[in-house]
Write a protein that holds these residues in place. Structure first.
Motif, PDB file in Angstrom:
ATOM      1  N   PRO A 230       1.050  -1.176  -0.205  1.00  0.00           N
ATOM      2  CA  PRO A 230       0.093  -0.102   0.090  1.00  0.00           C
ATOM      3  C   PRO A 230       1.513   1.503   0.350  1.00  0.00           C
ATOM      4  O   PRO A 230      -0.059   1.976  -0.718  1.00  0.00           O
ATOM      5  CB  PRO A 230      -0.886  -0.329   0.966  1.00  0.00           C
TER       6      PRO A 230
ATOM      7  N   ASP B 148       0.347   4.184  -2.972  1.00  0.00           N
ATOM      8  CA  ASP B 148       0.302   5.470  -2.446  1.00  0.00           C
ATOM      9  C   ASP B 148       1.532   6.717  -2.763  1.00  0.00           C
ATOM     10  O   ASP B 148       1.266   7.583  -3.642  1.00  0.00           O
ATOM     11  CB  ASP B 148       0.526   5.684  -0.748  1.00  0.00           C
TER      12      ASP B 148
ATOM     13  N   LEU C 228      -3.661  -6.445  -2.614  1.00  0.00           N
ATOM     14  CA  LEU C 228      -3.311  -5.335  -3.042  1.00  0.00           C
ATOM     15  C   LEU C 228      -2.971  -4.616  -4.202  1.00  0.00           C
ATOM     16  O   LEU C 228      -3.445  -3.960  -4.467  1.00  0.00           O
ATOM     17  CB  LEU C 228      -2.096  -4.907  -1.891  1.00  0.00           C
TER      18      LEU C 228
ATOM     19  N   GLN D 125      -6.227  -3.352  -6.410  1.00  0.00           N
ATOM     20  CA  GLN D 125      -6.987  -1.857  -5.321  1.00  0.00           C
ATOM     21  C   GLN D 125      -5.400  -0.963  -6.125  1.00  0.00           C
ATOM     22  O   GLN D 125      -5.953   0.603  -5.780  1.00  0.00           O
ATOM     23  CB  GLN D 125      -7.093  -1.702  -4.152  1.00  0.00           C
TER      24      GLN D 125
ATOM     25  N   ARG E 225      -9.458  -1.654   3.638  1.00  0.00           N
ATOM     26  CA  ARG E 225      -8.701  -0.494   2.983  1.00  0.00           C
ATOM     27  C   ARG E 225      -9.975   0.330   1.491  1.00  0.00           C
ATOM     28  O   ARG E 225      -9.827   0.490   0.566  1.00  0.00           O
ATOM     29  CB  ARG E 225      -7.246  -0.437   2.602  1.00  0.00           C
TER      30      ARG E 225
ATOM     31  N   TYR F  73      -9.678   3.115  -1.175  1.00  0.00           N
ATOM     32  CA  TYR F  73      -8.276   2.394  -2.380  1.00  0.00           C
ATOM     33  C   TYR F  73      -9.780   1.535  -3.381  1.00  0.00           C
ATOM     34  O   TYR F  73     -10.215   0.583  -2.885  1.00  0.00           O
ATOM     35  CB  TYR F  73      -7.698   1.086  -2.543  1.00  0.00           C
TER      36      TYR F  73
END
Ligand SMILES: [Zn+2]
Length: 413
Positions: A293, A297, A338, A341, A406, A409
């Motif tokens: 993540p 970002d 992940l 996303q 999360r 996202y």
């Protein structure tokens, strides 16, 4: 009591109650996959006669599993009703164990987790720890473990349907299990029915039942997080292969001179697009990130190294997916975990890789989608498999069953 993790339809006998049970399971699966349906649609999808469908629907209504929903006063649809009972789904990862208890009596969910090194030792994380976690959750929910309708177990590794154990090449990923038959051992410890499967298969089952693959008969799902796993739905059921080890998309070899993979091969997709490989590629450039993540970002904030590694992970993923899709021709390919996303930066490279591979020329109808269920997919797939095991189902997931880890996202970013 252990139960074969195979989906309905497998192992049916040729006559008698086994056939009836198999037919009921097919009809329940059609309702879960497509939602409320007319009896004519159910007969078409299950290839059962209208009379058989009618008789099964009558029984399901009598036992409170299905209901009839009138539509426009003319047509009526068969729908599954919310279930009674309490079920647990648990996810066993290399570094953690998570579990969720779904209480359909009260419409509530309870979650708990254990972490390697903190809650159990380095060699632990085996059946006893999982059983203890389930006891803790049951206490919290005020239910006896023996009264659970069933437990689903999502293992971060392939589970052989022949031995019920983790595949030998993946055992280092799951210390604490070694030669342990997962469902059998936990079933004996807990005294309730247990189903166990690979986490990617269960995540694919959840996405197919309630998420991005709903309504498809042929669906390819890939989960890209700490590791990469795939789930394949063929002709309306999860395809496990001869020994249950189908779908190892993460170990498709993309570069035979690439880095050594823990499976013993070289240059697997996992060595390019898993969280660990992405972080180590970045570290070599002097960019230190601790989790995927953070990389996502960083890419969104314009860090060129983060953008580059995600783009290249997407290219590799696209190549592996294109090669797989050319063989099985799914109508939808969903990317979860992940990486799913990461949004446009990853999907653009997946698509361009698919174009380079001429996938869309070979199968123009294939659609790429971000997974919808997100981080909870494997746990909810465990719930789906317990519902199947207990001949139940839910057409639509009630909101209380889901938990977004999360939700910042969203797939539209
Ligand atoms: Zn490998």
């Amino acid at each position: 009591m252990a139960t074969d993790p195979n989906r309905p339809g497998n192992g049916r006998t040729s006559s008698g109650p086994g056939v009836r049970r198999g037919n009921v399971e097919r009809l329940l699966e059609a309702l879960r996959t497509h939602g409320p349906s007319s009896q004519a649609a159910l007969a078409r999808r299950t290839q059962l006669s209208p009379a058989t469908v009618n008789s099964i629907v009558k029984d399901l209504r009598a036992e409170g599993t299905a209901e009839i929903q009138p539509v426009n006063g003319r047509e009526s649809l068969v729908a599954l009703v919310a279930q009674q009972g309490v079920m647990v789904s648990t996810q066993v990862n290399t570094d953690s164990i998570t579990a969720a208890l779904f209480d359909f009596r009260t419409g509530s969910r309870h979650d708990a987790a254990l972490t390697r090194g903190t809650d159990f030792d380095i060699e632990g994380g085996g059946p006893r720890d999982v059983a203890d976690l389930i006891h803790t959750l049951a206490n919290e929910a005020g239910v006896q473990v023996g009264d659970l309708a069933g437990v689903g177990v999502a293992m971060q590794g392939p589970i052989s349907t022949v031995t019920g154990t983790a595949a030998s090449w993946a055992r280092l990923q799951l210390p604490g299990w070694n030669d342990t038959p997962v469902a059998g051992t936990l079933g004996d410890l807990l005294g309730v029915p247990v189903v166990a499967d690979n986490d990617a298969n269960l995540a694919a089952l959840a996405e197919w039942t309630w998420g991005a693959g709903r309504g498809c008969t042929d669906f390819l799902y890939v989960m890209c997080s700490a590791q990469i796993g795939g789930g394949i739905v063929l002709d309306g059921k999860v395809h496990r292969g001869g020994d249950g080890l189908a779908g190892e998309i993460g170990h498709i070899v993309l570069d035979r001179n690439g880095p050594v993979c823990f499976c013993g091969s070289r240059g697997c997709l996992t060595t390019v697009a898993s969280e660990r490989s992405i972080l180590s590629t970045l570290a070599a450039s002097g960019t230190i990130k601790h989790a995927l993540p953070e990389v996502i970002d960083g890419a969104r904030e314009g860090d060129p190294a983060c953008q580059r590694v995600l783009y290249e992970a997407g290219l590799a993923l696209g190549r592996a997916l294109a090669n797989t899709a050319k063989v099985i021709a799914p109508s939808v390919i969903a990317i979860g975990g992940l990486l799913g996303q990461a949004g446009p930066i990853m999907f653009e490279s997946v698509r361009s890789s698919a174009e380079i591979s001429s996938l869309l020329a070979v199968s123009p109808g294939i659609e790429f989608r971000a997974a919808r269920i997100g981080a909870d997919a494997a746990l909810l797939g465990g719930l789906a498999s317990v519902l199947t095991l207990t001949a139940q189902g839910i057409s639509t997931l009630p909101e209380w069953t889901t938990r977004q880890f999360r939700n910042d996202y969203s797939n539209t970013k």
